[in-house]
Design an enzyme around this catalytic site. Structure first.
Site, PDB file in Angstrom:
ATOM      1  N   GLY A  34       0.938  -1.032  -0.447  1.00  0.00           N
ATOM      2  CA  GLY A  34      -0.101   0.056   0.106  1.00  0.00           C
ATOM      3  C   GLY A  34       1.268   1.232   0.131  1.00  0.00           C
ATOM      4  O   GLY A  34       2.011   1.437   0.612  1.00  0.00           O
ATOM      5  N   ALA A  35       0.417   2.498  -1.674  1.00  0.00           N
ATOM      6  CA  ALA A  35       1.812   3.298  -1.619  1.00  0.00           C
ATOM      7  C   ALA A  35       2.056   3.885   0.069  1.00  0.00           C
ATOM      8  O   ALA A  35       2.900   4.458   0.447  1.00  0.00           O
ATOM      9  CB  ALA A  35       1.342   3.726  -2.035  1.00  0.00           C
ATOM     10  N   GLU A  36       0.669   4.312   0.912  1.00  0.00           N
ATOM     11  CA  GLU A  36       0.885   5.192   1.856  1.00  0.00           C
ATOM     12  C   GLU A  36       1.403   4.290   3.089  1.00  0.00           C
ATOM     13  O   GLU A  36       2.305   5.384   3.767  1.00  0.00           O
ATOM     14  CB  GLU A  36      -0.398   5.832   1.743  1.00  0.00           C
ATOM     15  CG  GLU A  36      -1.183   6.486   1.026  1.00  0.00           C
ATOM     16  CD  GLU A  36      -1.774   5.647   0.045  1.00  0.00           C
ATOM     17  OE1 GLU A  36      -1.854   4.313   0.168  1.00  0.00           O
ATOM     18  OE2 GLU A  36      -2.358   6.321  -1.176  1.00  0.00           O
ATOM     19  N   LYS A 225      10.660  12.228 -10.755  1.00  0.00           N
ATOM     20  CA  LYS A 225      11.427  10.803 -11.051  1.00  0.00           C
ATOM     21  C   LYS A 225      12.139  10.447 -12.411  1.00  0.00           C
ATOM     22  O   LYS A 225      10.956  10.647 -13.154  1.00  0.00           O
ATOM     23  CB  LYS A 225      11.193  10.187 -10.278  1.00  0.00           C
ATOM     24  CG  LYS A 225      10.463  10.802  -8.691  1.00  0.00           C
ATOM     25  CD  LYS A 225       9.516   9.826  -8.127  1.00  0.00           C
ATOM     26  CE  LYS A 225       8.199   9.386  -7.473  1.00  0.00           C
ATOM     27  NZ  LYS A 225       7.206   8.433  -7.411  1.00  0.00           N
ATOM     28  N   ALA A 231      16.840  12.373 -10.599  1.00  0.00           N
ATOM     29  CA  ALA A 231      14.837  13.190 -11.213  1.00  0.00           C
ATOM     30  C   ALA A 231      15.846  14.407 -10.124  1.00  0.00           C
ATOM     31  O   ALA A 231      16.668  14.835 -10.275  1.00  0.00           O
ATOM     32  CB  ALA A 231      14.921  13.262  -8.724  1.00  0.00           C
ATOM     33  N   GLY A 254       7.410  -0.630  -5.349  1.00  0.00           N
ATOM     34  CA  GLY A 254       8.019   0.565  -4.586  1.00  0.00           C
ATOM     35  C   GLY A 254       8.787   1.582  -4.542  1.00  0.00           C
ATOM     36  O   GLY A 254       8.987   2.142  -2.839  1.00  0.00           O
ATOM     37  N   ALA A 255       9.855   1.607  -5.581  1.00  0.00           N
ATOM     38  CA  ALA A 255      11.222   2.253  -5.166  1.00  0.00           C
ATOM     39  C   ALA A 255      10.322   3.678  -5.529  1.00  0.00           C
ATOM     40  O   ALA A 255      10.927   4.681  -4.711  1.00  0.00           O
ATOM     41  CB  ALA A 255      11.403   2.237  -6.939  1.00  0.00           C
ATOM     42  N   ASP A 257       7.543   5.219  -3.485  1.00  0.00           N
ATOM     43  CA  ASP A 257       7.455   5.089  -2.015  1.00  0.00           C
ATOM     44  C   ASP A 257       8.825   5.446  -1.647  1.00  0.00           C
ATOM     45  O   ASP A 257       9.069   6.166  -0.757  1.00  0.00           O
ATOM     46  CB  ASP A 257       6.286   3.737  -1.128  1.00  0.00           C
ATOM     47  CG  ASP A 257       5.511   3.800  -2.204  1.00  0.00           C
ATOM     48  OD1 ASP A 257       4.854   4.337  -2.650  1.00  0.00           O
ATOM     49  OD2 ASP A 257       4.881   2.536  -2.066  1.00  0.00           O
TER      50      ASP A 257
END
Ligand code: KDG
Length: 315
Positions: A34-36, A225, A231, A254-255, A257
């Site tokens: 879950g990204a958050e 990004k 970035a 997940g990179a 995040d």
């Protein structure tokens, strides 16, 4: 007092253990994603105080998520256990070379039932940064209202807002995402967007065009990004840049995040924007070298050691 607060859906994640296709896979690693929550847990791992607002089902996966977040040091006092809807789950491959196939079973799940009533303005006001993502906006009308309520609470209490659009084409189209994100951009101090998703959202190509789209809608600083290339950040007048670090990629999920974790860590420590980008790049490069969503997030020593090594020279 919290350093960062976020809201959204946490999922039970299943990854084939032997990195094989789903048809053949018999054993799976069960983890949390879950990204958050990835961002909240990643920052907690670096010593920051974070909190997550969301709902989980009254089932073993919901309990496992709460337990994992608690173990990472994330405040779960605002998490509700939803009776009558299960915790969302997703199955995904782990791929070094491209975005993996994902099968999610989350429609109508407990996480999507979050609503404005879950947002305590004083809880949001106790944080130094609110992190939101486009995934929560895509979950359901009530989840969208929760994001709007959280942003309103943050603005009223002068808490900066950061957004990662996290475009998920399984949840909605780029056009729907753009239409829903846009009204919130004027309230965002920071946008962290991948170049490719940014291009899909604004329908234009190139860093400059993507940045301009977000800035024109009112965002204050846009961070783009660029994957292995690093970035850049811009406020429309100035541009800051930082090259990426070499990485032996095993799993790209997940990179983004992880980048947010590194970037926010430096930002919360009041480092320069260039340093924030470097921290984001380092945390992102470390995450792609480990299989897992939340499990792939680095500890401070790893980030600091990578920061001491030379980045990839710009092309
Ligand atoms: O950014 C990683 C997330 O994509 C993953 O943990 C699951 O939140 C998720 C999603 O909706 O894809």
């Amino acid at each position: 007092m919290l350093d960062l607060v976020t809201l959204g859906e946490a999922l039970a994640v299943f990854i084939p253990e032997a990195q094989e296709p789903f048809e053949r896979a018999r054993t799976f690693i069960r983890t949390v994603g879950g990204a958050e929550v990835n961002v909240a847990a990643g920052l907690a791992r670096l010593g920051f105080r974070t909190g997550w607002i969301g709902r989980v089902g009254a089932d073993p996966f919901g309990r496992a998520i709460i337990k994992a977040l608690r173990a990472e040091g994330v405040d779960v006092s605002q998490v509700r256990v939803e009776h009558g809807a299960p915790t969302g789950i997703y199955f995904r491959e782990s791929r070094p070379d491209r975005d993996p196939s994902v099968y999610d079973y989350r429609r109508g799940a407990a996480g999507s039932r979050i609503g404005a009533e879950d947002i305590d303005p004083s809880y949001i006001g106790s944080a130094r940064l609110l992190h939101i993502t486009g995934i929560t906006l895509a979950l359901s009308p009530s989840a969208r209202e929760a994001v709007v309520a959280a942003v309103a609470a943050a603005r009223e209490r002068s808490v900066p807002v950061a957004m990662d659009p996290n475009l998920r084409l399984k949840l909605w189209s780029a056009a729907d995402a753009a239409a829903n994100l846009r009204p919130l951009l004027a309230h965002c101090d920071l946008i962290l967007v991948g170049l490719e998703e940014g291009e899909l959202l604004c329908g234009r190509r190139g860093e400059r065009a993507v940045a301009e789209w977000f800035l024109a809608a009112g965002a204050r600083i846009v961070v783009i990004k660029l994957g292995a290339q690093g970035a850049l950040a811009t406020d429309g007048d100035r541009i800051w840049q930082a090259p990426g670090f070499a990485a032996r990629v095993v799993d790209t999920v997940g990179a983004g995040d992880a980048f947010a974790v590194g970037f926010y860590a430096a930002w919360l420590e009041r480092r320069s924007l260039e340093e924030c980008l470097r921290w984001g790049n380092a945390a992102g490069a470390l995450a792609v070298q480990v299989v897992g969503d939340l499990d792939a997030l680095a500890v401070r020593e790893e980030i600091e050691s990578l920061l001491g090594r030379p980045p990839i020279p710009p092309r």
